[in-house]
Design a protein around this motif. Structure first.
Motif, PDB file in Angstrom:
ATOM      1  N   THR A  26       0.836  -1.205   0.000  1.00 13.42           N
ATOM      2  CA  THR A  26       0.000   0.000   0.000  1.00 13.42           C
ATOM      3  C   THR A  26       0.866   1.249   0.000  1.00 13.42           C
ATOM      4  O   THR A  26       0.629   2.191  -0.768  1.00 13.42           O
ATOM      5  CB  THR A  26      -0.935   0.007   1.220  1.00 13.42           C
ATOM      6  OG1 THR A  26      -1.733  -1.179   1.220  1.00 13.42           O
ATOM      7  CG2 THR A  26      -1.855   1.218   1.189  1.00 13.42           C
ATOM      8  N   ARG A  27       1.884   1.261   0.841  1.00 14.27           N
ATOM      9  CA  ARG A  27       2.770   2.428   0.901  1.00 14.27           C
ATOM     10  C   ARG A  27       3.470   2.654  -0.436  1.00 14.27           C
ATOM     11  O   ARG A  27       3.547   3.788  -0.933  1.00 14.27           O
ATOM     12  CB  ARG A  27       3.807   2.256   2.017  1.00 14.27           C
ATOM     13  CG  ARG A  27       4.755   3.448   2.153  1.00 14.27           C
ATOM     14  CD  ARG A  27       5.799   3.201   3.239  1.00 14.27           C
ATOM     15  NE  ARG A  27       5.189   3.094   4.548  1.00 14.27           N
ATOM     16  CZ  ARG A  27       4.847   4.136   5.296  1.00 14.27           C
ATOM     17  NH1 ARG A  27       5.064   5.365   4.861  1.00 14.27           N
ATOM     18  NH2 ARG A  27       4.303   3.957   6.485  1.00 14.27           N
ATOM     19  N   ALA A  28       3.978   1.578  -1.039  1.00 11.09           N
ATOM     20  CA  ALA A  28       4.691   1.712  -2.308  1.00 11.09           C
ATOM     21  C   ALA A  28       3.772   2.250  -3.398  1.00 11.09           C
ATOM     22  O   ALA A  28       4.174   3.116  -4.194  1.00 11.09           O
ATOM     23  CB  ALA A  28       5.262   0.359  -2.725  1.00 11.09           C
ATOM     24  N   GLU A  29       2.526   1.762  -3.448  1.00 15.97           N
ATOM     25  CA  GLU A  29       1.578   2.240  -4.462  1.00 15.97           C
ATOM     26  C   GLU A  29       1.219   3.704  -4.227  1.00 15.97           C
ATOM     27  O   GLU A  29       1.113   4.493  -5.176  1.00 15.97           O
ATOM     28  CB  GLU A  29       0.314   1.376  -4.433  1.00 15.97           C
ATOM     29  CG  GLU A  29       0.404   0.127  -5.252  1.00 15.97           C
ATOM     30  CD  GLU A  29       0.406   0.410  -6.748  1.00 15.97           C
ATOM     31  OE1 GLU A  29      -0.545   1.038  -7.254  1.00 15.97           O
ATOM     32  OE2 GLU A  29       1.364   0.007  -7.417  1.00 15.97           O
ATOM     33  N   GLU A  30       1.012   4.068  -2.983  1.00 19.72           N
ATOM     34  CA  GLU A  30       0.698   5.468  -2.673  1.00 19.72           C
ATOM     35  C   GLU A  30       1.850   6.384  -3.074  1.00 19.72           C
ATOM     36  O   GLU A  30       1.637   7.430  -3.706  1.00 19.72           O
ATOM     37  CB  GLU A  30       0.406   5.623  -1.181  1.00 19.72           C
ATOM     38  CG  GLU A  30      -0.941   5.082  -0.750  1.00 19.72           C
ATOM     39  CD  GLU A  30      -1.308   5.559   0.649  1.00 19.72           C
ATOM     40  OE1 GLU A  30      -1.975   6.598   0.762  1.00 19.72           O
ATOM     41  OE2 GLU A  30      -0.931   4.874   1.618  1.00 19.72           O
ATOM     42  N   GLU A  31       3.067   6.006  -2.701  1.00 15.77           N
ATOM     43  CA  GLU A  31       4.217   6.849  -3.020  1.00 15.77           C
ATOM     44  C   GLU A  31       4.378   7.004  -4.528  1.00 15.77           C
ATOM     45  O   GLU A  31       4.697   8.096  -5.024  1.00 15.77           O
ATOM     46  CB  GLU A  31       5.486   6.245  -2.409  1.00 15.77           C
ATOM     47  CG  GLU A  31       5.528   6.356  -0.892  1.00 15.77           C
ATOM     48  CD  GLU A  31       6.711   5.626  -0.279  1.00 15.77           C
ATOM     49  OE1 GLU A  31       7.302   4.773  -0.997  1.00 15.77           O
ATOM     50  OE2 GLU A  31       7.039   5.883   0.896  1.00 15.77           O
ATOM     51  N   ARG A  32       4.125   5.923  -5.237  1.00 13.92           N
ATOM     52  CA  ARG A  32       4.276   5.965  -6.691  1.00 13.92           C
ATOM     53  C   ARG A  32       3.269   6.927  -7.322  1.00 13.92           C
ATOM     54  O   ARG A  32       3.603   7.714  -8.213  1.00 13.92           O
ATOM     55  CB  ARG A  32       4.091   4.557  -7.258  1.00 13.92           C
ATOM     56  CG  ARG A  32       4.342   4.440  -8.746  1.00 13.92           C
ATOM     57  CD  ARG A  32       4.493   2.974  -9.130  1.00 13.92           C
ATOM     58  NE  ARG A  32       4.690   2.828 -10.560  1.00 13.92           N
ATOM     59  CZ  ARG A  32       3.714   2.535 -11.411  1.00 13.92           C
ATOM     60  NH1 ARG A  32       2.504   2.334 -10.966  1.00 13.92           N
ATOM     61  NH2 ARG A  32       3.950   2.427 -12.699  1.00 13.92           N
ATOM     62  N   PHE A  33       2.023   6.880  -6.866  1.00 14.55           N
ATOM     63  CA  PHE A  33       1.001   7.760  -7.441  1.00 14.55           C
ATOM     64  C   PHE A  33       1.191   9.202  -6.974  1.00 14.55           C
ATOM     65  O   PHE A  33       0.931  10.141  -7.729  1.00 14.55           O
ATOM     66  CB  PHE A  33      -0.387   7.253  -7.070  1.00 14.55           C
ATOM     67  CG  PHE A  33      -1.508   7.944  -7.810  1.00 14.55           C
ATOM     68  CD1 PHE A  33      -1.377   8.276  -9.150  1.00 14.55           C
ATOM     69  CD2 PHE A  33      -2.697   8.252  -7.174  1.00 14.55           C
ATOM     70  CE1 PHE A  33      -2.410   8.906  -9.844  1.00 14.55           C
ATOM     71  CE2 PHE A  33      -3.733   8.875  -7.855  1.00 14.55           C
ATOM     72  CZ  PHE A  33      -3.589   9.207  -9.185  1.00 14.55           C
ATOM     73  N   LEU A  34       1.660   9.377  -5.744  1.00 18.80           N
ATOM     74  CA  LEU A  34       1.874  10.729  -5.242  1.00 18.80           C
ATOM     75  C   LEU A  34       2.944  11.472  -6.041  1.00 18.80           C
ATOM     76  O   LEU A  34       2.954  12.699  -6.090  1.00 18.80           O
ATOM     77  CB  LEU A  34       2.267  10.691  -3.763  1.00 18.80           C
ATOM     78  CG  LEU A  34       1.104  10.438  -2.787  1.00 18.80           C
ATOM     79  CD1 LEU A  34       1.644  10.095  -1.407  1.00 18.80           C
ATOM     80  CD2 LEU A  34       0.169  11.635  -2.719  1.00 18.80           C
ATOM     81  N   GLU A  35       3.847  10.714  -6.676  1.00 22.02           N
ATOM     82  CA  GLU A  35       4.889  11.336  -7.489  1.00 22.02           C
ATOM     83  C   GLU A  35       4.317  12.023  -8.723  1.00 22.02           C
ATOM     84  O   GLU A  35       4.925  12.950  -9.263  1.00 22.02           O
ATOM     85  CB  GLU A  35       5.909  10.285  -7.922  1.00 22.02           C
ATOM     86  CG  GLU A  35       6.773   9.754  -6.783  1.00 22.02           C
ATOM     87  CD  GLU A  35       7.700   8.644  -7.239  1.00 22.02           C
ATOM     88  OE1 GLU A  35       7.647   8.285  -8.443  1.00 22.02           O
ATOM     89  OE2 GLU A  35       8.463   8.116  -6.425  1.00 22.02           O
ATOM     90  N   THR A  36       3.157  11.549  -9.184  1.00 22.09           N
ATOM     91  CA  THR A  36       2.619  12.074 -10.446  1.00 22.09           C
ATOM     92  C   THR A  36       1.267  12.758 -10.303  1.00 22.09           C
ATOM     93  O   THR A  36       0.818  13.429 -11.233  1.00 22.09           O
ATOM     94  CB  THR A  36       2.454  10.929 -11.468  1.00 22.09           C
ATOM     95  OG1 THR A  36       1.547   9.941 -10.948  1.00 22.09           O
ATOM     96  CG2 THR A  36       3.791  10.277 -11.758  1.00 22.09           C
TER      97      THR A  36
END
Length: 874
Positions: free
Chosen positions: A364-374
């Motif tokens: 969940t954290r990895a997916e959130e961080e990835r989307f927050l980048e864009t």
């Protein structure tokens, strides 16, 4: 009444005598044997084959609390979640089932007793109304006789609302639903039983009459012509929504106000730092609470975020949550904290959550961080498009491709702003990208024989005979030709007994030789044609079929088998070391290597790779026997076999069993014992796609050759350094330390202005000194030290340093007083580089340019004075 108590009371009621239902655990959210469903969306899904008569259980009555997800396919109300009191992505469905045992009378009696009895829910019977199918007179009569409810409070509805069917054909039947009147007693008044049908429909649509239980009476078998035949053994399938019942029993207006959601919302308030509004302004909190439950449960059941299928639905849910957290001002991962709370609240009932806690939070954290980048860039682009009534398909695709916005998220945001999205244009753009990707994946060059170029008529030699695959048992067969097709020098041959494997499931095709009387074909490919395998090779003469000897390249096949069994062992080891979330996402099994793609949230560390490699080799050296057998698909799944949701399986499947290690559905060829693999070595680990890692490995002879090659290189390196291999590391450490000392000395020398080659020159151009020097430097840091020393020692001076190292270049330094007069090193470097067709640039006081060819340096040296003069005159 707490939701946990409601869940327990339901199961206790149906387990107890005289009802005697078997409590069956909740099935996975991923249907085990139903390719028609993305997710388990009702309690009956795990019993579908029982209702269809395709499977028998050792019980005729069952009760469950089934976890469900409705967020894809036709059951997709994602945009409503958070904005209504009842819509959810994840929910729990209480149910009782009869498989040809009891029917309407008992089902109605059970439902009424559990809902109204003081021993159970104790809801006032005066608040209950019922719907039946308008043609189901039997159900209407039984409701009156069994419960005593007035006929005026039983409402008849049509097929749309009160008739259920599994598909266009098969089991079907009328429904009966129980509603609770949520209005205040004074609103209900004495005339609650005299509502007109129109008022009943209006109040139910408004949510004042809340449906809490649906009873499905399966009594018909739908025929292809639309007729309904009576089922020989009528059955019952019921579903009661736990969230809705909890809202009634806790006397709250919304499911989100129940104890199923409030702990998650409270945690969200702590993380965000803003109060929760139970009105429209609180929608972001409700979205977060709902989606945290869905994300946690889907991840626990093995769904992994991806760009298609179930993984895509999960990613949409997760990214919708991130977007609502963004609206609350969150710029760091938020949902991860809420999934933690979901596990805290729900793990007692669903222990798989606790087991997968670390995986849930990490992914969940990895997916959130990835989307927050864009996400910021995507929202900014949407703001720029506010002036248009329709967002073009190309723009929607750009939001998807560049910023990670799923189409429905773009549609959701657009709808909030009164816009629409050109979905068809989006699909066209997506299709074009997929075609480009497919073309980019094609290997450079072409196969020996192109399948697409083959045409012509097949010649049947034995038209009534059937092909038999014998490749599991042998690599050689005496056989006949069933059919062939020849075009120029390419011939395709269908063999009656065929030992050649045709590429499938990641395993490459066999090669070998087929030889008959007067002809021989070197098999370069094996293709599938109309359900049969055809070997393909070149034959320049006219082909005349005769009995043949078919021989697979056995050494090549054995290497393929080593690698294929290796993929099964590495899959099991990855799941053991990294976690049960690991699932195969693709593979290539070739004679020289294996490649294995798997779902995982980030790079695999060296220590983890080592542990996986050691685990695989431990099983190799155990020399475990490998068993293969055919069995029914459902039996294989029940036995724990791994199936891959992108594959299509028949009723009978082949299972490859490495005892105690791996059990997978697989049609490929394998070694007979793990010891035949010999040795397993990783060669690469990298990312293949978002949340997909790729490993490559070698086995057997290839792994041995690799080990010998590494040993040879080690010996060679040791000899160069005049050391023994076992002392090589210490020798290198000593050399590194010695090199550091030398670098420090060189640095000191350069700082003092040393290091310039011979043959330098100094020229005066007005009041400016032009220094030209040569050097054999490659290290830019060393050049920088030399330039700094020059600038410190000189005023009104320019340095041109021409270097002849591995990359010939020019470097220009200008003292600060000349920079203040407007002379810039970057412009001088650009002018000089242009003389030899290059480009240069840099800072005002120091700039560089590549020259490419050392032979061009004299031209630069002879021209520099004129270039400087022109710059000074400007």
């Amino acid at each position: 009444m707490k939701s946990a108590d409601i869940r327990t009371k339901f199961l206790d009621y149906f387990r107890a005598a005289p009802r005697n239902h078997r409590e069956v655990p909740s099935a996975s959210l991923v249907p085990a044997d139903d390719p028609t469903l993305l997710f388990t969306n009702a309690g009956m899904v795990q019993f579908k084959r029982v209702f269809q008569g395709l499977e028998r259980r050792d019980f005729a009555r069952a009760t469950t609390c089934q976890k469900c997800v409705r967020a894809g396919g036709k059951h997709n109300d994602l945009e409503q979640v958070g904005h209504t009191a009842r819509h959810h992505t994840f929910f729990e469905m209480l149910g009782n089932f009869s498989f040809g045992d009891y029917f309407k009378k008992e089902a109605i009696a059970y439902a009424w007793e559990w809902v109204t009895s003081r021993d159970w829910l104790g809801i006032d019977p005066a608040r209950i109304t019922v719907s039946v199918h308008h043609q189901d007179d039997e159900a209407r009569r039984l409701w009156r006789e069994v419960t005593g409810i007035a006929d005026a409070r039983v409402y008849g509805l049509g097929d749309k609302d009160n008739f259920w069917q599994m598909g266009d054909t098969g089991p079907a039947g009328p429904c009966s639903e129980m509603y609770v009147d949520l209005r205040e007693k004074r609103e209900r008044g004495a005339g609650s039983g005299t509502l007109s049908l129109e008022d009943f429909i209006r109040l139910s649509e408004a949510g004042d009459l809340l449906e809490i239980w649906n009873l499905v009476f399966m009594q018909f078998d739908l025929q292809a012509d639309g007729s309904r035949s009576p089922l020989p053994a009528p059955s019952v399938d019921t579903g009661a929504g736990l969230e809705r019942i909890a809202a009634v029993m806790q006397n709250v207006p919304s499911n989100f106000d129940t104890d199923l959601f409030t702990p998650i919302i409270e945690r969200a308030v702590e993380v965000v730092g803003r109060e929760y509004d139970r009105g429209p302004a609180g929608a972001p909190y409700r979205v977060l609470a709902d989606h945290a439950r869905a994300v946690a449960f889907l991840l626990a059941d093995g769904v992994f975020p991806s760009s298609d299928g179930r993984g895509y639905v999960l990613r949409r849910i997760l990214r919708r949550a991130v977007r609502y957290a963004w609206l609350l001002g969150q710029r760091d991962p938020t949902l991860v904290h809420l999934t933690h709370r979901v596990v805290d609240v729900m793990h007692g009932v669903y222990p798989e959550l606790e087991k997968q806690r670390a995986h849930i939070e990490r992914t969940t954290r990895a997916e959130e961080e990835r989307f927050l980048e864009t996400i910021e860039g995507g929202l900014k682009r949407l703001d720029e498009l506010k002036g248009t009534s329709v967002i073009a398909g190309e723009e929607a695709f750009k939001l998807y491709d560049t910023y990670g916005f799923p189409l429905d998220l773009t549609q959701l945001i657009a709808a909030e702003r009164g816009q629409t999205v050109d979905a068809e244009g989006f699909e066209r753009a997506l299709g074009q990208q997929r075609r480009r990707s497919q073309q980019a994946r094609l290997k450079i060059g072409s196969p020996l024989i192109k399948a697409s170029s083959r045409e012509g008529e097949w010649v049947a030699v034995k038209p009534k005979a059937k092909q038999k695959w014998v490749g599991y048992d042998t690599t050689r067969a005496e056989t006949d030709v069933l059919a062939f097709r020849q075009q120029q020098d390419v011939v395709e041959v269908v063999l009656e007994e065929n030992p050649f494997y045709a590429e499938s499931g990641g395993q490459v095709s066999d090669t070998g030789v087929v030889k008959g009387d007067g002809w021989e074909i070197t098999v370069e490919d094996v293709e599938k044609v109309d359900g049969r395998s055809a070997v393909v090779g070149r034959f320049g003469d006219r082909f005349e079929p005769t009995p043949a000897d078919a021989v697979v390249n056995e050494a090549r096949r054995r290497n393929i088998e080593r690698n294929h069994t290796g993929t099964h062992l590495v899959h099991a080891a990855l799941r053991k070391i990294l976690g049960a979330h690991v699932r195969q996402m693709g593979s290539v099994v070739a004679p020289e290597r294996l490649r294995f793609d798997f779902a995982h949230h980030g790079p695999v560390s060296d220590d983890q790779l080592t542990a996986v490699e050691e685990e695989v080799n431990a099983h190799v050296w155990e020399n475990l026997p490998i068993a293969t057998r055919e069995m029914k698909y459902k039996d294989a799944i029940a036995a724990g076999a791994m199936a891959f949701f992108t594959e299509k399986y028949g009723d009978i499947v082949r299972v490859v069993d490495v005892p105690g290690v791996s059990l997978e559905l697989c049609g490929g060829t394998h070694v007979s014992t793990t010891g035949q693999i010999g040795l397993f070595r990783f060669t690469h680990e990298t990312g293949a796609a978002a949340n997909v890692r790729r490993i490559e490995a070698i086995t057997g002879p290839a792994a041995y050759r690799e080990a010998r090659e590494l040993e040879r290189r080690l010996q060679e390196a040791a000899a160069l350094l005049k050391s023994q291999p076992e002392h090589l590391a210490r020798r290198i450490e000593a050399l590194v330390e010695e090199n550091k000392k030398l670098e420090r000395k060189v640095g000191e020398l350069l700082k003092g202005g040393g290091g310039m080659g011979d043959g330098g020159s100094v020229a005066k151009i007005g009041d400016v000194e032009l220094h030209v020097q040569h050097g054999d430097f490659d290290d830019r840091d060393q050049i920088g030290l030399l330039v700094d020393a020059f600038r410190a020692k000189h005023k009104s001076a320019i340095l041109l340093l021409l270097t002849k190292g591995g990359r010939p270049g020019l470097h220009v330094a200008v003292t600060d007083d000349l920079v203040s007069r407007g002379l810039k090193a970057g412009e001088l470097a650009g002018d000089l580089a242009a003389l030899v067709g290059g480009k240069g640039g840099g800072r005002p006081h120091f700039a560089s340019a590549g020259v490419g060819d050392v032979a061009k340096l004299p031209l630069i040296e002879s021209s520099v004075a004129e270039v400087v003069r022109k710059r000074l005159e400007r």
